[in-house]
Scaffold this active site. Structure first.
Site, PDB file in Angstrom:
ATOM      1  N   HIS A   1      57.541  40.261 104.806  1.00 15.95           N
ATOM      2  CA  HIS A   1      56.813  40.558 104.079  1.00 15.95           C
ATOM      3  C   HIS A   1      56.892  42.429 104.202  1.00 15.95           C
ATOM      4  CE1 HIS A   1      52.755  38.387 104.655  1.00 15.95           C
ATOM      5  NE2 HIS A   1      52.843  38.503 103.090  1.00 15.95           N
ATOM      6  N   GLU A   2      56.314  42.862 103.031  1.00 16.27           N
ATOM      7  CA  GLU A   2      56.376  44.387 103.270  1.00 16.27           C
ATOM      8  C   GLU A   2      57.990  45.122 103.786  1.00 16.27           C
ATOM      9  OE1 GLU A   2      53.937  45.774 102.613  1.00 16.27           O
ATOM     10  OE2 GLU A   2      52.780  44.794 102.683  1.00 16.27           O
ATOM     11  N   GLY A   3      59.274  44.567 102.670  1.00 17.03           N
ATOM     12  CA  GLY A   3      60.435  44.862 102.805  1.00 17.03           C
ATOM     13  C   GLY A   3      61.152  44.003 104.088  1.00 17.03           C
TER      14      GLY A   3
END
Length: 599
Positions: free
Chosen positions: A438-440
């Site tokens: 998630h998110e990078g």
């Protein structure tokens, strides 16, 4: 006490370690005090215990389904989302003028931690809306703010972040979703597709508002040509809400985190999808990074919350499950002992405790810096902003990676029972795995830390963080307690190791950038352990101070547990920095020189 988190530990972090009440000295937070913070946390616990927790297993077993073009989610989510809207959770941190409560980020994140520990999937819906609404209120026009945010704050409309595309995951410079100007200023015709959109479509709200990245036709290549748009599933007209040309092409079926839908969306297949420009053209990625950075700390908190719930589930089991006898016992006719008396089980519990409580400490510290960055001025503001920026990749990645391991330890403590659906730890194990993605991904955050954050602001981030760690070490050295003196000395050695490793790596850049970044993920792991060591020294110092004045048995045990966890972390985790440093200072090029055909 709830079975999924410790209020006592949360209060320790907020009131003893951070002294979060000092924020009320600033005018923006002056209407708050310890009593109001406690009321907010108690309210969060009530919602978590009564509404979210009962849906935990059901939402995992009855995952969302795409039916007749709409994703159907658990029926209970309608009441949950509306409750978050009615009680003001979605915009709690925003100003009074916007209907918010001007709540410190630190306290809001503590409340979110309670929700996430109770039911991660259910907690996602409202706080995605918070992030999307925050982008509109920060960068959008007055017209966009008035049109969209009130209904988002109320919980009637869902907010999302629409970035990822089939051929452009983490590489946003390669997105192909397009935006073509219409005759109306600020209104664009949108075409393209997005995948992995959390809560991208569902029937628990009346509308879904996407904050979408796209390229205006004729814009510069790469990330410099990306703009940000508000793209609602249903757009507002004089005749009411009408479909806005968005088709839900699919819903992903995941290994965990099943209660929140992840959608594949098509925009403008009928050439009738309109998007509304947020801010200026070609600045979309810089705007989106506001939400992404907030979300990255949030992902770390999600992981820590799930890890915490798994820890307390395995702790409860270990205190109830008889198995075997002490290794010194010779008489098989004697009663079995509880497994919590076995050293190896205590090792796994200490591992979980040290990771989740250390992670929570860092994450709340990041929230505190976010608050200072918002309300302070001058050097205090700059320092808080730079420290938060520096530690974001660690706050996101360390809990994410390590809670995959701690939830695995929780399953191991339960043995065969942990592998069954009769206990919640197998669900926690599955749900934890999303957070390193998630998110990078962790790899991206490793390159962000080593390749960008170390040198950003003229290297002030590393300088300020080193000062913070050194100040804690110096405080520990003034202690009269041997255990504190010991771990302070260990951390001093490790801090010097950080300097040596970092200097060695920087000699490779920019002459050999590929080799410089080849082990960025290991550098992130190395730095994360050091940062957690700092947090555990802080906790140990405070626990020792509090222990001297406490007379209550429960408090005495609590503080002794803190000191034991700090001791464990330095004995079992900090020692890993020795081998990581050895690897990071080696110039062996095996991963760089390995050829695809050799696999």
């Amino acid at each position: 006490m709830p079975s999924f988190f410790s209020k006592r530990d949360l209060h320790f972090h907020l009131y003893e370690l951070l002294n979060v009440e000092q924020l009320t000295d600033y005018p923006y937070f002056k209407d708050h005090q310890r009593e109001s913070f406690d009321m907010i946390l108690d309210a969060a616990e009530q919602i978590a215990d009564k509404m979210l927790r009962p849906l935990l297993t059901e939402m995992d077993r009855k995952e969302p389904q795409l039916i007749n073009g709409t994703i159907r989610v658990h029926e209970g989510m309608k009441a949950v989302i509306r409750r978050f809207g009615d009680d003001g959770w979605i915009n709690a941190g925003f100003s009074y003028e916007e209907g918010g409560q001007q709540l410190p980020v630190t306290v809001q994140n503590a409340a979110a931690f309670i929700f996430q520990a109770a039911n991660y999937s259910a907690s996602v819906y409202p706080f995605l809306t918070t992030g999307a609404a925050n982008l509109i209120r920060t960068f959008g026009s007055e017209a966009l703010i008035k049109r969209y945010t009130p209904l988002m704050y109320s919980g009637r409309w869902q907010g999302t972040m629409a970035l990822t595309e089939p051929n452009a995951g983490s590489s946003l410079s390669d997105i192909s979703t397009s935006a073509e100007p219409t005759e109306e200023e600020g209104v664009y015709s949108i075409q393209g597709q997005k995948i992995f959109i959390s809560c991208g479509d569902h029937d628990a709200c009346e509308n879904v508002v996407h904050l979408l990245l796209a390229k205006i036709k004729g814009s510069p290549a790469g990330t410099k040509g990306i703009s940000l748009f508000v793209v609602p599933k249903k757009r507002i007209t004089d005749q009411g809400l009408i479909d806005n040309g968005i088709t839900t092409a699919g819903v992903y079926h995941k290994m965990g985190y099943k209660g929140a839908p992840i959608a594949h969306l098509m925009f403008g297949s009928d050439n009738n999808c309109l998007g509304y420009l947020v801010g200026e053209p070609h600045k979309g990625l810089s705007y989106m990074f506001q939400m992404m950075n907030e979300a990255r700390v949030g992902v770390g908190m999600n992981a820590a919350a799930i890890g915490t719930a798994a820890y307390y589930a395995s702790l409860a089991y270990a205190k109830e499950r008889p198995q075997g006898r002490p290794v010194t016992a010779k008489d098989p006719t004697q009663p079995q002992t509880l497994i919590i008396h076995h050293a190896d089980v205590k090792r796994m519990l200490l591992f979980q405790k040290s990771v989740v409580e250390g992670s929570l400490s860092l994450l709340l510290q990041c929230g505190f810096w976010a608050d200072l960055a918002h309300v302070s001025e001058g050097e205090t503001k700059e320092r808080a902003e730079i420290l938060l920026d520096m530690l974001t990749p660690i706050a996101k990645s360390y809990p994410s990676e390590m809670c995959c391991q701690t939830t695995s330890a929780a399953v191991q403590i339960l043995g065969g029972a942990g592998y069954t659906t009769d206990f919640p730890v197998e669900q926690y194990y599955r749900e934890a795995r999303i957070h390193p993605i998630h998110e990078g991904t962790t790899g991206i955050h490793g390159m962000d830390l080593l390749g960008r954050k170390l040198l950003l602001h003229g290297g002030k981030g590393l300088h300020y963080l080193t000062e913070e760690i050194q100040a804690t070490i110096d405080e520990g050295r003034r202690s009269s307690y041997p255990d504190i003196l010991n771990i302070a000395a260990q951390l001093q050695t490790v801090l010097e190791r950080v300097d040596k490793v970092t200097a060695s790596l920087l000699t490779l850049s920019p002459e050999n950038k590929e080799l410089f970044l080849a082990d960025a993920t290991l550098y992130l792991e190395f730095f994360g352990i050091v940062t957690m060591g700092w947090q555990w020294l802080k906790q140990a110092i405070q626990a020792q101070k509090s222990l001297e004045h406490s007379k209550i048995d429960g408090d005495l045990n609590f503080y002794r547990g803190k000191l034991a966890a700090a001791d464990y972390f330095f004995e079992y985790e900090v020692v890993k920095t020795v081998s990581l440093a050895q690897r990071l200072m080696s110039h062996n090029r095996v991963t760089v020189e390995m050829q695809p055909d050799w696999f």
